[in-house]
Design a protein around this motif. Structure first.
Motif: not given
Length: 143
Positions: A22-42
């Motif tokens: 509902e409230h995505p991260l605004e920090d782009e570097a942190l967002r990209e890092r989290l995106y990659e981590a969750t993709r690998r987790l998936s």
């Protein structure tokens, strides 16, 4: 390995992930890092059957996004309709097939806002941008 002993606060993790939706991260570097981590987790969480289905059906996302672009439901769903628009209204105005809406929701391109009601997501907003629509048409031209 037991989930409860490894991740004693798994419910807290679920709540945090739901909040992020509902409230995505605004920090782009942190967002990209989290995106990659969750993709690998998936991928790590997938069963062999899930992996094969993901790979086999991945071209369908482009085809269905292209089909939906022709019907143009994304514009309607991004214009502040947080409560959703009914299937009947979308079919009346945009001639959208209910089966297509169900598929789009299963891929996160739109979301089910309630029974027989649909709303936009961040993906809907991206799919409503004319330049991105042109990119989809370029990648999958009409037959």
């Amino acid at each position: 390995m037991s989930t409860s002993s490894t991740f004693p606060n798994v419910e807290t993790l679920f709540a945090w992930l739901e909040t992020l939706q509902e409230h995505p991260l605004e920090d782009e570097a942190l967002r990209e890092r989290l995106y990659e981590a969750t993709r690998r987790l998936s991928w790590a969480l997938e069963t062999p059957s899930m992996t094969i289905q993901r790979i086999m059906y991945s071209p369908l996302q482009l085809i269905m996004a292209r089909t939906a672009n022709e019907m143009e439901p994304f514009d309607m769903l991004t214009n502040g309709n947080s409560e959703g628009i009914s299937t009947a209204r979308l079919a009346e105005v945009k001639d959208v097939d209910p089966v297509l809406l169900t598929y789009l929701a299963s891929m996160g391109m739109i979301k089910e806002a309630g029974e027989d009601s649909w709303a936009g997501t961040n993906i809907t907003s991206a799919l409503a941008i004319p330049g991105y629509q042109a990119g989809i048409r370029h990648q999958y031209p009409s037959p």
